[in-house]
Design an enzyme around this catalytic site. Structure first.
Site, mmCIF file in Angstrom:
data_model
loop_
_atom_site.group_PDB
_atom_site.id
_atom_site.type_symbol
_atom_site.label_atom_id
_atom_site.label_comp_id
_atom_site.label_asym_id
_atom_site.label_seq_id
_atom_site.Cartn_x
_atom_site.Cartn_y
_atom_site.Cartn_z
ATOM 1 C CD GLN A 147 116.116 30.990 33.734
ATOM 2 O OE1 GLN A 147 115.532 31.346 35.547
ATOM 3 N NE2 GLN A 147 115.352 31.999 33.233
ATOM 4 C CG HIS B 57 108.584 35.731 26.649
ATOM 5 N ND1 HIS B 57 108.214 36.843 27.074
ATOM 6 C CD2 HIS B 57 108.548 35.033 28.223
ATOM 7 C CE1 HIS B 57 108.189 36.900 28.964
ATOM 8 N NE2 HIS B 57 109.513 36.013 29.492
ATOM 9 C CG LEU C 203 103.709 35.096 28.166
ATOM 10 C CD1 LEU C 203 103.235 34.101 26.954
ATOM 11 C CD2 LEU C 203 105.830 35.117 28.168
ATOM 12 C CG HIS C 204 108.543 40.560 26.430
ATOM 13 N ND1 HIS C 204 110.440 39.520 25.482
ATOM 14 C CD2 HIS C 204 108.777 40.954 27.865
ATOM 15 C CE1 HIS C 204 110.692 39.133 26.882
ATOM 16 N NE2 HIS C 204 110.194 40.165 28.099
ATOM 17 C CE LYS D 200 116.521 41.062 30.260
ATOM 18 N NZ LYS D 200 115.681 40.398 31.517
ATOM 19 C CB SER E 223 107.874 40.790 32.108
ATOM 20 O OG SER E 223 107.837 39.456 31.415
HETATM 21 O O1 PAF Z 1 112.984 32.530 33.107
HETATM 22 C C1 PAF Z 1 112.189 33.221 33.836
HETATM 23 O O2 PAF Z 1 110.979 33.537 33.517
HETATM 24 C C2 PAF Z 1 112.125 32.424 34.777
HETATM 25 O O3 PAF Z 1 113.077 31.999 36.381
HETATM 26 C C3 PAF Z 1 111.917 30.855 35.137
HETATM 27 C C4 PAF Z 1 113.097 30.078 34.148
HETATM 28 C C5 PAF Z 1 110.117 30.384 34.014
HETATM 29 C C6 PAF Z 1 111.791 30.358 36.310
HETATM 30 O O4 PAF Z 1 110.199 30.660 37.311
#
Ligand code: PAF
Length: 280
Positions: free
Chosen positions: A156, A40, A36-37, A152, A189
């Site tokens: 997704q 997050h 984590l950074h 970022k 990360s």
């Molecule tokens: O963005 C991420 O770190 C991953 O793709 C997630 C959303 C936690 C799913 O594994």
């Protein structure tokens, strides 16, 4: 500071979240793969503003990595992650094992289209199905009122937003702006893979995206070609894509227009860097 409570099973997660819900309290979920950074932490902080409790999940999800990708070497630091989450007011860390998430006999997949097609979906064909699967499981396990994702990973975010709407998932999906280093490099990360020399070159990605985002009214293709050439000249080894897309469907746009999104993925040493910017 009191250590952050950690649960590792669906049953323990549900017991805690269920107690909060019975008390009439709301829950925000921050799904992560750990390492984590500050990006997050921005999700955790916004989660605190939007709900009574924040649950962060840390799970390096094997179904979103192809066999040749970096699942094994993806950075892992649970105690460091727990300390950062506690400092930023997270209430609970959910850190399930692979066996808890995908028990023996697991046989279900989720197929995503629309914004999952093209861009990273073309270069990492397994990724968004794996993301959709694990995110859906996390939603059903934690039943959050709100779930936060970083811009970022812009594609997704659009895939999860589309999927949540399509599957009537009753959680609000919230995107949070990318956190950057002073020189423009988006926090990730995977930046941990960069050597000092590569780290010095990495902000070129943000620079070329900024230039395209400022070129309102200009055709996309020549801008993308020039940007790719600049990345290669700076020391990137391969450009997967640079493109201008509609900001929610991610359909291709042949000119740069206000409200569009400029997205890119390119390799620098062992790191595949992705970044994106809104066209103002
Ligand atoms: O963005 C991420 O770190 C991953 O793709 C997630 C959303 C936690 C799913 O594994």
């Amino acid at each position: 500071m009191a250590p952050l409570p950690i649960v590792r099973t669906v049953a323990d997660l549900r017991a805690q979240v269920g107690a909060w819900r019975r008390a009439g309290e709301t829950v925000a979920l921050v799904p992560t793969m750990g390492a984590l950074h500050a990006g997050h932490m921005a999700l955790v902080e916004q989660g605190r503003r939007l709900a009574d409790h924040v649950v962060a999940s840390v799970f390096v999800n094997p179904t979103q990595f192809a066999p040749h990708e970096d699942f094994d070497r993806y950075p892992r630091d649970e105690s460091g992650d727990a300390a950062k989450l506690a400092q930023h007011g997270c209430d609970l860390l959910y850190a399930p094992s692979v066996a808890e998430m995908y028990p023996e006999g697991f046989a279900t997949a989720i197929s995503v289209g629309g914004p999952a097609e093209g861009l990273c979906g073309a270069f990492r064909p397994q990724m968004f199905g794996g993301v959709a699967l694990v995110v859906t499981k996390l939603f059903l396990q934690a039943l959050p009122d709100v779930a936060l994702f970083g811009e970022k990973d812009y594609q997704q975010l659009q895939v999860v937003t589309r999927m949540a709407a399509d599957l009537d998932i009753p959680s609000e999906i919230v995107g949070i702006p990318t956190v950057r280093e002073a020189d423009g490099l988006a926090l990730s990360s995977r930046n941990a893979y960069l050597t000092p020399e590569e780290r010095a070159v990495a902000p070129t990605l943000h620079q070329v995206l900024s230039r395209i985002a400022a070129a309102v009214g200009k055709p996309t293709a020549p801008l993308a070609e020039a940007a790719a050439a600049e990345l290669l000249a700076a020391g990137f080894s391969k450009v997967d894509y640079i493109d201008v897309r509609d900001s929610s469907t991610l359909d291709a746009l042949d000119t740069v227009r206000p409200g569009a999104r400029v997205l890119a993925a390119a390799w620098l040493g062992r790191a595949r860097l992705i970044d994106n910017l809104a066209v103002a």
